[in-house]
Write a protein that holds these residues in place. Structure first.
Motif, short mmCIF file in Angstrom:
data_model
loop_
_atom_site.label_atom_id
_atom_site.label_comp_id
_atom_site.label_asym_id
_atom_site.label_seq_id
_atom_site.Cartn_x
_atom_site.Cartn_y
_atom_site.Cartn_z
N HIS A 393 1.01 -1.12 -0.01
CA HIS A 393 -0.06 0.05 -0.01
C HIS A 393 0.82 1.22 -0.09
O HIS A 393 0.24 2.42 -0.57
CB HIS A 393 -0.95 -0.15 1.07
CG HIS A 393 -1.89 -0.99 1.27
ND1 HIS A 393 -3.07 -0.81 0.26
CD2 HIS A 393 -2.26 -2.23 1.77
CE1 HIS A 393 -4.06 -1.92 0.24
NE2 HIS A 393 -3.55 -2.64 1.39
N LEU A 394 2.11 1.12 0.55
CA LEU A 394 2.63 2.44 0.76
C LEU A 394 4.01 2.79 -0.18
O LEU A 394 4.79 3.60 -0.37
CB LEU A 394 3.33 2.76 2.19
CG LEU A 394 2.12 2.55 3.05
CD1 LEU A 394 2.69 2.73 4.75
CD2 LEU A 394 0.88 3.43 2.83
N GLU A 395 4.42 1.55 -0.84
CA GLU A 395 5.79 1.62 -1.32
C GLU A 395 5.46 1.29 -3.02
O GLU A 395 6.34 0.86 -3.60
CB GLU A 395 6.72 0.45 -0.83
CG GLU A 395 7.26 0.98 0.42
CD GLU A 395 8.54 0.07 0.83
OE1 GLU A 395 8.63 -0.64 0.13
OE2 GLU A 395 8.95 0.63 2.13
N ASN A 396 4.07 1.40 -3.38
CA ASN A 396 3.70 1.01 -4.88
C ASN A 396 4.40 -0.24 -5.31
O ASN A 396 5.21 -0.14 -6.50
CB ASN A 396 4.31 2.33 -5.79
CG ASN A 396 3.63 2.41 -7.03
OD1 ASN A 396 2.51 1.95 -7.13
ND2 ASN A 396 4.43 2.91 -7.92
N ALA A 397 4.15 -1.09 -4.62
CA ALA A 397 4.91 -2.74 -4.78
C ALA A 397 4.27 -2.81 -6.41
O ALA A 397 3.34 -2.62 -7.07
CB ALA A 397 4.09 -3.53 -4.08
N ARG A 398 5.09 -3.63 -7.16
CA ARG A 398 4.78 -3.99 -8.60
C ARG A 398 3.52 -4.76 -8.53
O ARG A 398 3.36 -5.81 -7.78
CB ARG A 398 5.86 -4.81 -9.17
CG ARG A 398 5.84 -5.26 -10.57
CD ARG A 398 6.98 -5.94 -11.22
NE ARG A 398 6.70 -7.32 -10.39
CZ ARG A 398 7.61 -8.41 -10.91
NH1 ARG A 398 8.29 -8.12 -11.89
NH2 ARG A 398 7.36 -9.63 -10.30
N GLY A 399 2.74 -4.35 -9.48
CA GLY A 399 1.41 -5.39 -9.73
C GLY A 399 0.42 -5.13 -8.46
O GLY A 399 -0.70 -5.46 -8.46
#
Length: 419
Positions: A393-399
């Motif tokens: 949610h906070l680190e713009n994870a891939r996918g």
């Protein structure tokens, strides 16, 4: 009651308690249900739903006659485990594409996972033997459950956890309950092998799924689902697969209910593994007779990060008995399914979400049809792995299709309106 080896058909008395047969096969508890009256049992199970303070208020010990009838009541340990919710959620139903699904939230157990259903029986058995040192190797949920029950009866837990691919939240929970935690370089499978070899000289009672009483307790999950649904089970039961004890236990529970006439037909079982730790799925898909261990399993779902599941033979038998199937899902598919479950107000840890991800994939491939029904087993609590939440949610994870980042704003009405 006896201990039975499915590999070579040997039987042992309970007084000869052991974890494995002399042939090396895992043992299971064998019970004689021939004298039980199913109608009388149903009435008893329904009456116990109103109990609040006796051991039979437990969602496990409610079914004592089917789990451990010979155990004296003074040895029953309980934190009123089980009694977990069975929910429907429109978002999840739409996401999977099926007509109707239920989510069985084992995350509502006292330690936050399905492990409590089995652990309470194993610890009660160990207590009845007069033992005071309990042990397990764990990626997290087993350890926190064992630590909780051991401290509840003033016994010491010794927990072995790998140094990698585990959730710190689960380890901290184990520490908080007072267990002695030993972190080691190696895999879950190596930890299990160590305990199997050295538990006698260390004086330790093993509470991993190689303990047949763990399986007896975990059967109660399917009993509870059946009772809540008035003994009419859905078309499918969808289960995550790590050590494969859960699918083995649910299969045993289904066989019990069918033999006793509680249910008229067996639902099919779908077993879901993570792609990075899917030796059982590969074996079944390739129609192989023997499981090939994965020496370096790797998945973000720490509870599934097991490359050599000890209960694979029992799991295979469950799938054969129920015309079951397997599927593997990617970490991205797991995390997006988890986000949908979380945003439905239910929540779960990553391993749990593999069931919804797997159900969606099986529907998309045509293996499961839109007009069929299913129960997905959610095995662990939302807060079991907060690091995964932070990254998604906070680190713009891939996918991350459903990320919900924190919005920054001054306490200014014009800015707030635009958020």
């Amino acid at each position: 009651m006896k201990l039975h080896c499915n590999d070579c058909d040997q039987r042992f008395e309970l007084s000869e308690f052991r974890y494995a047969c002399s042939c090396g096969g895992l043992l299971e508890v064998e019970q004689d249900f021939s004298r039980l009256d199913s109608d009388e049992l149903k009435r008893s199970f329904n009456q116990r739903l109103s109990d609040r303070m006796s051991p039979y208020a437990s969602g496990v010990w409610r079914y004592k006659e089917l789990i451990f009838p010979e155990l004296e009541e003074r040895h029953l340990v309980t934190k009123y485990e089980g009694n977990t919710g069975l929910y429907q959620a429109d978002k999840v139903t739409q996401y999977t594409g099926l007509r109707k699904i239920w989510l069985k939230c084992q995350s509502e157990n006292p330690s936050g996972s399905f492990k409590d259903n089995g652990m309470v029986v194993a610890v009660s058995h160990g207590k009845s033997l007069g033992l005071d040192k309990f042990t397990c190797t764990s990626t997290g949920n087993t350890s926190s459950s064992l630590a909780m029950y051991s401290s509840l009866i003033d016994r010491q837990a010794y927990v072995f956890v790998p140094n990698q691919n585990i959730s710190l939240n689960k380890v901290l929970q184990t520490v908080a309950y007072g267990a002695k935690v030993i972190a080691f370089d190696g895999t879950y499978d190596q930890g299990i092998a160590f305990l199997e070899k050295h538990h006698p000289e260390l004086g330790l009672y093993i509470c991993n799924s190689i303990n047949p009483f763990r399986i007896e307790g975990q059967k109660s999950i399917i009993y509870e689902i059946a009772q809540y649904l008035q003994w009419e089970l859905p078309d499918w039961i969808v289960v995550p697969g790590g050590a494969l004890s859960n699918v083995s236990a649910l299969g045993k529970g289904l066989a019990d209910l069918y033999a006793l006439g509680f249910i008229r037909k067996l639902p099919r079982v779908a077993l879901v593994q993570a792609e990075g730790a899917s030796p059982f799925h590969k074996m079944m898909s390739n129609k192989q007779d023997t499981l090939q261990p994965e020496p370096h399993p790797n998945t973000i779902a720490s509870a599934l990060n097991i490359g050599h599941p000890p209960s694979w033979k029992k799991a295979r038998q469950t799938l054969r008995n129920t015309d079951g199937i397997t599927v593997s899902v990617t970490d991205e598919e797991i995390l997006n399914a988890k986000a949908i479950i979380d945003q439905s107000g239910i929540g779960c840890e990553p391993a749990s979400a593999s069931t919804v991800a797997g159900l969606k994939k099986l529907h998309a491939s045509g293996e499961i049809h839109a007009d069929e029904t299913a129960v997905c087993i959610l095995t662990g609590h939302l807060l079991k792995d907060t690091e995964v939440l932070r990254k998604y949610h906070l680190e713009n994870a891939r996918g991350a299709l459903f990320a919900n980042p924190i919005r920054q704003s001054a306490l200014d009405i014009d800015q707030i309106i635009t958020l």
